[in-house]
Design a protein around this motif. Structure first.
Motif, PDB file in Angstrom:
ATOM      1  N   ASN A  12       0.822  -1.215   0.000  1.00 59.40           N
ATOM      2  CA  ASN A  12       0.000   0.000   0.000  1.00 59.40           C
ATOM      3  C   ASN A  12       0.855   1.263   0.000  1.00 59.40           C
ATOM      4  O   ASN A  12       2.091   1.213  -0.055  1.00 59.40           O
ATOM      5  N   THR A  64     -16.421  -6.074  -4.090  1.00 63.71           N
ATOM      6  CA  THR A  64     -16.231  -5.431  -2.792  1.00 63.71           C
ATOM      7  C   THR A  64     -15.783  -6.489  -1.788  1.00 63.71           C
ATOM      8  O   THR A  64     -16.017  -7.689  -1.966  1.00 63.71           O
ATOM      9  N   THR A  81     -12.334  -2.040   4.577  1.00 65.08           N
ATOM     10  CA  THR A  81     -13.332  -2.373   3.577  1.00 65.08           C
ATOM     11  C   THR A  81     -12.969  -1.660   2.282  1.00 65.08           C
ATOM     12  O   THR A  81     -12.374  -0.576   2.317  1.00 65.08           O
ATOM     13  N   GLY A  82     -13.269  -2.302   1.158  1.00 64.86           N
ATOM     14  CA  GLY A  82     -12.886  -1.680  -0.091  1.00 64.86           C
ATOM     15  C   GLY A  82     -13.418  -2.402  -1.305  1.00 64.86           C
ATOM     16  O   GLY A  82     -14.314  -3.256  -1.216  1.00 64.86           O
ATOM     17  N   GLN A  83     -12.838  -2.030  -2.447  1.00 58.79           N
ATOM     18  CA  GLN A  83     -13.216  -2.645  -3.716  1.00 58.79           C
ATOM     19  C   GLN A  83     -11.964  -2.899  -4.537  1.00 58.79           C
ATOM     20  O   GLN A  83     -11.013  -2.105  -4.520  1.00 58.79           O
ATOM     21  N   LYS A  95      -8.868  -0.197  -3.439  1.00 60.81           N
ATOM     22  CA  LYS A  95      -9.162   1.084  -2.801  1.00 60.81           C
ATOM     23  C   LYS A  95      -9.907   0.791  -1.516  1.00 60.81           C
ATOM     24  O   LYS A  95     -11.006   0.210  -1.544  1.00 60.81           O
ATOM     25  N   THR A  96      -9.310   1.159  -0.385  1.00 65.39           N
ATOM     26  CA  THR A  96      -9.881   0.776   0.909  1.00 65.39           C
ATOM     27  C   THR A  96     -10.013   1.972   1.850  1.00 65.39           C
ATOM     28  O   THR A  96      -9.334   2.992   1.695  1.00 65.39           O
ATOM     29  N   TRP A  98     -10.192   2.234   6.369  1.00 64.01           N
ATOM     30  CA  TRP A  98      -9.973   1.408   7.552  1.00 64.01           C
ATOM     31  C   TRP A  98     -10.377   2.146   8.829  1.00 64.01           C
ATOM     32  O   TRP A  98     -10.391   3.386   8.878  1.00 64.01           O
ATOM     33  N   ARG A 118      -7.503   5.869   4.893  1.00 62.67           N
ATOM     34  CA  ARG A 118      -7.674   5.144   3.649  1.00 62.67           C
ATOM     35  C   ARG A 118      -6.321   4.657   3.150  1.00 62.67           C
ATOM     36  O   ARG A 118      -5.290   5.277   3.446  1.00 62.67           O
ATOM     37  N   THR A 120      -4.482   2.649  -0.465  1.00 65.57           N
ATOM     38  CA  THR A 120      -4.547   2.093  -1.811  1.00 65.57           C
ATOM     39  C   THR A 120      -3.455   1.054  -1.953  1.00 65.57           C
ATOM     40  O   THR A 120      -2.289   1.322  -1.616  1.00 65.57           O
TER      41      THR A 120
END
Ligand code: B9F
Length: 125
Positions: A12, A64, A81-83, A95-96, A98, A118, A120
């Motif tokens: 990340n 997701t 959580t992300g996609q 892309k999350t 937290w 957040r 990435t």
């Protein structure tokens, strides 16, 4: 259209590394997380993660997901959580956001116990 797969190794924007294993038939997965930052005197240790990916009908390939990292060197826990996207250059990217929950001694300190941010992630392997 290329699909985004969670399985594999990721880094990340903070330099943290994680590896996610196979996603099973229920959408569940396990992995490990090596944070690059800690804000703690404790020695950083690789920590386990457990998560779940959405596998609805008509899966369109950019799922997701959510996962929990249970820090093995502190009393804290982080949920992400992300996609999982395929970006405009065809690269997979997660892309999350937290929430990091710290343990506090008293309910009076609850107000300051949660950090948010957040991250990435891009694939390294
Ligand atoms: O720094 C956290 C920690 C918990 C108790 C002492 C230290 C554990 C590591 C969290 C890593 C976060 C970042 N790394 C990353 O890749 S999880 C979200 C970010 N993304 C300091 C004192 C109390 C809480 C934090 Fe602590």
């Amino acid at each position: 259209v290329k699909k985004c797969s969670l399985s594999g190794s990721w880094v990340n924007d903070l330099g943290s590394n994680m590896t996610i294993g196979a996603v099973n038939g229920d959408g569940n997965f396990e992995g490990s997380y090596h944070t690059a930052v800690s804000a703690s005197p404790n020695e950083i240790k690789v920590s386990p993660l457990q998560g779940s990916m959405q596998r609805g009908t008509n899966q369109k390939g950019q799922p997701t997901f959510g996962f929990t990292v249970n820090w093995s060197f502190s009393d804290s826990i982080t949920v992400f959580t992300g996609q999982c996207f395929v970006d405009n250059d065809g690269k997979e990217v997660l892309k999350t956001m937290w929430l990091l929950r710290s343990r506090v001694e008293s309910i009076n300190n609850d107000w300051k116990a949660t950090r948010a941010g957040r991250n990435t992630f891009i694939r390294t392997g």
